[in-house]
Scaffold this motif. Sequence first.
Motif, PDB file in Angstrom:
ATOM      1  N   ALA A  51       0.648  -0.784   0.150  1.00 55.60           N
ATOM      2  CA  ALA A  51      -0.080   0.051  -0.128  1.00 55.60           C
ATOM      3  C   ALA A  51       0.961   1.136  -0.274  1.00 55.60           C
ATOM      4  CB  ALA A  51      -1.126   0.426   1.215  1.00 55.60           C
ATOM      5  N   ASP A  52       1.691   1.443   0.601  1.00 53.67           N
ATOM      6  CA  ASP A  52       3.041   2.000   0.931  1.00 53.67           C
ATOM      7  C   ASP A  52       3.507   2.514  -0.803  1.00 53.67           C
ATOM      8  OD1 ASP A  52       2.543   3.028   3.297  1.00 53.67           O
ATOM      9  OD2 ASP A  52       4.978   2.119   4.344  1.00 53.67           O
ATOM     10  N   GLN A  53       3.844   1.449  -1.561  1.00 53.42           N
ATOM     11  CA  GLN A  53       4.504   1.357  -2.260  1.00 53.42           C
ATOM     12  C   GLN A  53       3.256   1.734  -3.874  1.00 53.42           C
ATOM     13  OE1 GLN A  53       5.654  -2.894  -4.005  1.00 53.42           O
ATOM     14  NE2 GLN A  53       7.312  -2.431  -2.232  1.00 53.42           N
ATOM     15  N   VAL A  54       1.929   1.934  -3.763  1.00 54.99           N
ATOM     16  CA  VAL A  54       1.136   2.735  -4.540  1.00 54.99           C
ATOM     17  C   VAL A  54       0.856   3.704  -3.589  1.00 54.99           C
ATOM     18  CG1 VAL A  54      -1.989   2.464  -4.417  1.00 54.99           C
ATOM     19  CG2 VAL A  54      -0.432   0.208  -4.771  1.00 54.99           C
ATOM     20  N   ARG A  55       1.180   4.576  -2.592  1.00 54.86           N
ATOM     21  CA  ARG A  55       0.518   6.138  -2.715  1.00 54.86           C
ATOM     22  C   ARG A  55       1.690   6.888  -3.075  1.00 54.86           C
ATOM     23  NH1 ARG A  55       0.201   7.606   3.091  1.00 54.86           N
ATOM     24  NH2 ARG A  55       1.816   5.883   4.123  1.00 54.86           N
TER      25      ARG A  55
END
Length: 264
Positions: A51-55
Motif C-alpha cells: 500500500a505504501d508503494q501504491v501511494r
Amino acid sequence: MEIIVTRHSGVKVANGLVSVFLALIGLFSHAEENALLAADDAMARNIVEKADQVRFPAEGFQVEIGVSSTQPGQAPELRRYRVLSKGNSNTVVMVTEPASDRGQILLMKGRDLWVFMPEVSQPIRIALSQRLTGQVANGDLARANFASDYNPKILRSETIGGENYHVLELNAVDKGVTYQRVVYWVRQKDFWPYKAEFYSLSNRLLKTCKYENFQTMEGKQRPTRLVMEDALRKGEQSVLEYSAMKLRDLPDKIFTKDYLKKLE
C-alpha cells in the motif's frame, strides 16, 4: 533377577507417559500457534508495504500538493507545497503558496524533522505530529512510511461496495511517529488504500482520511486526492490534491540542514 511390576507402579508409568505426551502436544501447539502468528504478521507487513508503494514511489520523486482547509462559516484556506522525497525516509517540504510564507521549508531525515524559516538563522526541531495546516500534520506531508513507523496486524476483512478489504491495526513503533495508532483499510485485490482512522496516545479518534481519485502517476495508479476530516469538530476538513509527480535523481546533499537555504 526377577523384576516385578505391580499394578500401582504400572499406573504410575502410564500416567507419566500420558503427561509427557500431553506436554509434547502442548509444545507442538504452542510452536504451531507462534508460526501462524508470525505468518499473519508477515502478511500484514506485506500488505502495508504494498500500500505504501501504491501511494508513493520508492525512488526519489517530486510532487506538488495543494491543501484546502475549511471550517464552518469561514472561507477555505488554500496552501501549496512542493515535496522532494527519497526512499520514504528523506523529505523536503517547501511552501510555494501563499507568497508570504515562501521560503519556509521542512526537512525530514528518518523521523527527525526540522523547520527552516528565513527570519530565523537556525532550523528548529519540531514534531511529526504537530499540525501543519488544517487537519494536516507535519508527518502527513513529510513522512508517509507506514511500513517502517508501525507494527501492523490484520484485524478482519470487510466488504464495501462489492470490494473486499483488509482491515489492519497499525501500532506505532515509538512515540516519535505522527500517530500512535491507525486503523487502515486496504483493498485486497490491488493493495489500494481506501480509508484510515488516526488515533492519539490515549486512543482517541483524531481524524479520518479517505484516499480518492486514483490516477496514473509515474507508472502506477495512485490516490491523488486525500480527504481528512476532524473527528472532534464536525465540518472541519482538509483536502489534499497531488499533481505533477515526477521521478528525480535527488542527491543526498539536498537532505541536509546546510543545504536548505539553497533550495528554491
